[in-house]
Design a protein around this motif. Structure first.
Motif, mmCIF file in Angstrom:
data_model
loop_
_atom_site.group_PDB
_atom_site.id
_atom_site.type_symbol
_atom_site.label_atom_id
_atom_site.label_comp_id
_atom_site.label_asym_id
_atom_site.label_seq_id
_atom_site.Cartn_x
_atom_site.Cartn_y
_atom_site.Cartn_z
ATOM 1 N N ILE A 38 0.688 -1.096 0.054
ATOM 2 C CA ILE A 38 0.070 -0.081 -0.114
ATOM 3 C C ILE A 38 0.956 1.299 0.131
ATOM 4 C CG2 ILE A 38 -1.886 1.376 1.487
ATOM 5 C CD1 ILE A 38 -2.897 -1.305 -0.171
ATOM 6 N N THR A 39 0.712 2.028 -1.131
ATOM 7 C CA THR A 39 1.659 3.325 -1.243
ATOM 8 C C THR A 39 0.883 4.706 -1.177
ATOM 9 O OG1 THR A 39 1.329 3.141 -3.525
ATOM 10 C CG2 THR A 39 3.396 2.044 -2.516
ATOM 11 N N ALA A 40 -0.514 4.632 -1.194
ATOM 12 C CA ALA A 40 -1.184 5.904 -1.131
ATOM 13 C C ALA A 40 -2.732 5.696 -0.880
ATOM 14 C CB ALA A 40 -0.945 6.447 -2.595
ATOM 15 N N ILE A 41 -3.353 6.616 -0.690
ATOM 16 C CA ILE A 41 -4.948 6.745 -0.766
ATOM 17 C C ILE A 41 -5.340 7.279 -2.065
ATOM 18 C CG2 ILE A 41 -6.730 7.844 0.337
ATOM 19 C CD1 ILE A 41 -5.002 8.129 2.904
ATOM 20 N N ARG A 42 -6.334 6.515 -2.614
ATOM 21 C CA ARG A 42 -6.915 6.850 -3.827
ATOM 22 C C ARG A 42 -8.231 7.556 -3.540
ATOM 23 N NH1 ARG A 42 -5.909 6.338 -8.843
ATOM 24 N NH2 ARG A 42 -4.318 4.532 -8.493
ATOM 25 N N VAL A 43 -8.586 8.474 -4.083
ATOM 26 C CA VAL A 43 -9.728 9.280 -4.031
ATOM 27 C C VAL A 43 -10.354 8.912 -5.538
ATOM 28 C CG1 VAL A 43 -11.001 11.543 -4.031
ATOM 29 C CG2 VAL A 43 -8.809 11.236 -2.732
ATOM 30 N N PHE A 44 -11.738 8.353 -5.404
ATOM 31 C CA PHE A 44 -12.515 8.042 -6.592
ATOM 32 C C PHE A 44 -13.801 8.478 -6.720
ATOM 33 C CE2 PHE A 44 -13.265 4.635 -3.425
ATOM 34 C CZ PHE A 44 -14.546 4.601 -3.482
ATOM 35 N N VAL A 45 -14.313 8.169 -7.753
ATOM 36 C CA VAL A 45 -15.593 8.832 -8.080
ATOM 37 C C VAL A 45 -16.380 7.402 -8.863
ATOM 38 C CG1 VAL A 45 -17.254 10.446 -9.355
ATOM 39 C CG2 VAL A 45 -14.964 11.015 -8.257
ATOM 40 N N SER A 46 -17.517 7.244 -8.406
ATOM 41 C CA SER A 46 -18.248 6.308 -9.332
ATOM 42 C C SER A 46 -19.593 6.506 -9.165
ATOM 43 C CB SER A 46 -17.986 4.844 -8.383
ATOM 44 O OG SER A 46 -18.397 4.718 -7.181
ATOM 45 N N GLN A 71 1.399 15.001 -2.659
ATOM 46 C CA GLN A 71 2.379 14.406 -1.501
ATOM 47 C C GLN A 71 1.566 14.984 -0.264
ATOM 48 O OE1 GLN A 71 6.188 15.247 -3.292
ATOM 49 N NE2 GLN A 71 6.351 13.136 -4.127
ATOM 50 N N ALA A 72 1.297 14.259 0.782
ATOM 51 C CA ALA A 72 0.862 14.787 1.926
ATOM 52 C C ALA A 72 2.190 14.277 3.058
ATOM 53 C CB ALA A 72 -0.446 14.361 2.418
ATOM 54 N N ASP A 73 1.853 14.677 4.173
ATOM 55 C CA ASP A 73 2.782 14.309 5.364
ATOM 56 C C ASP A 73 2.505 12.753 5.670
ATOM 57 O OD1 ASP A 73 3.553 16.792 5.678
ATOM 58 O OD2 ASP A 73 2.173 17.450 7.285
ATOM 59 N N GLY A 74 3.665 11.975 5.072
ATOM 60 C CA GLY A 74 3.782 10.436 5.123
ATOM 61 C C GLY A 74 2.943 9.652 4.066
ATOM 62 N N PHE A 75 2.121 10.201 3.297
ATOM 63 C CA PHE A 75 1.318 9.730 2.446
ATOM 64 C C PHE A 75 1.137 10.371 1.147
ATOM 65 C CE2 PHE A 75 -1.423 11.901 4.965
ATOM 66 C CZ PHE A 75 -2.585 12.226 3.851
ATOM 67 N N ASP A 76 0.706 9.708 0.106
ATOM 68 C CA ASP A 76 0.337 10.235 -1.247
ATOM 69 C C ASP A 76 -1.033 10.111 -1.515
ATOM 70 O OD1 ASP A 76 2.976 11.198 -1.811
ATOM 71 O OD2 ASP A 76 3.182 9.254 -3.229
ATOM 72 N N VAL A 77 -1.685 11.026 -2.216
ATOM 73 C CA VAL A 77 -3.013 10.819 -2.882
ATOM 74 C C VAL A 77 -2.868 10.945 -4.101
ATOM 75 C CG1 VAL A 77 -5.143 12.167 -2.632
ATOM 76 C CG2 VAL A 77 -3.683 12.245 -0.597
ATOM 77 N N PHE A 78 -3.775 9.855 -4.602
ATOM 78 C CA PHE A 78 -3.810 9.627 -6.196
ATOM 79 C C PHE A 78 -5.214 10.026 -6.563
ATOM 80 C CE2 PHE A 78 -0.502 5.832 -6.193
ATOM 81 C CZ PHE A 78 0.512 6.652 -5.916
ATOM 82 N N ILE A 79 -5.298 10.544 -7.606
ATOM 83 C CA ILE A 79 -6.658 10.609 -8.110
ATOM 84 C C ILE A 79 -6.557 10.473 -9.968
ATOM 85 C CG2 ILE A 79 -8.528 12.189 -8.798
ATOM 86 C CD1 ILE A 79 -7.768 13.973 -6.176
ATOM 87 N N ASP A 80 -7.417 9.510 -10.344
ATOM 88 C CA ASP A 80 -7.296 9.195 -11.728
ATOM 89 C C ASP A 80 -7.667 10.328 -12.527
ATOM 90 O OD1 ASP A 80 -9.993 8.666 -12.599
ATOM 91 O OD2 ASP A 80 -9.785 6.731 -11.355
#
Length: 125
Positions: A38-46, A71-80
């Motif tokens: 696990i490398t990031a938090i993914r924000v999604f829409v469906s 890039q956040a403190d200690g984690f990344d956020v991905f959004i396609d």
């Protein structure tokens, strides 16, 4: 002559706002994950239709070619790139509602699409 589209994979606070409260909770949740993949938090829409779009988050270990990254403190956020079209200008907050518990809230979700949140009359009852 073909046009060249410049794609930037960087997300800024002008693209999407993650409040300090949401960042803190996201960071704590990410830190509690016991999986090296696990490398990031993914924000999604469906979804879609009369009930509107569904906005959410999940942990991910996969980054796609057209993901935008914050890039956040200690984690990344991905959004396609698909979700980004619906999330541009959105604020993600974390709200505690007393007896109703606490949750992440997506504010201004209609800002990027110009929607009103009202049903367009698809004929469903």
């Amino acid at each position: 002559m073909s046009a060249v589209i410049d794609f930037s994979d960087k997300l800024t606070n002008e693209d999407i706002i993650i409040t300090p409260a949401a960042r803190e909770v996201m960071g704590k949740l990410f830190a509690d994950v016991d999986d090296d993949e696990i490398t990031a938090i993914r924000v999604f829409v469906s979804g879609g239709g009369c009930s509107g779009m569904t906005y959410g988050m999940t942990f991910t270990g996969e980054r796609f070619d057209h993901d935008k990254v914050m890039q956040a403190d200690g984690f990344d956020v991905f959004i396609d790139s698909f979700a980004y079209n619906y999330l541009k200008g959105v604020e993600i907050d974390y709200v505690e509602n007393g007896m109703n518990g606490a949750s992440f809230v997506f504010n201004n979700v209609f800002a990027s699409t110009g929607g009103s949140g009202a049903c367009g009359g698809c004929g469903g009852a």
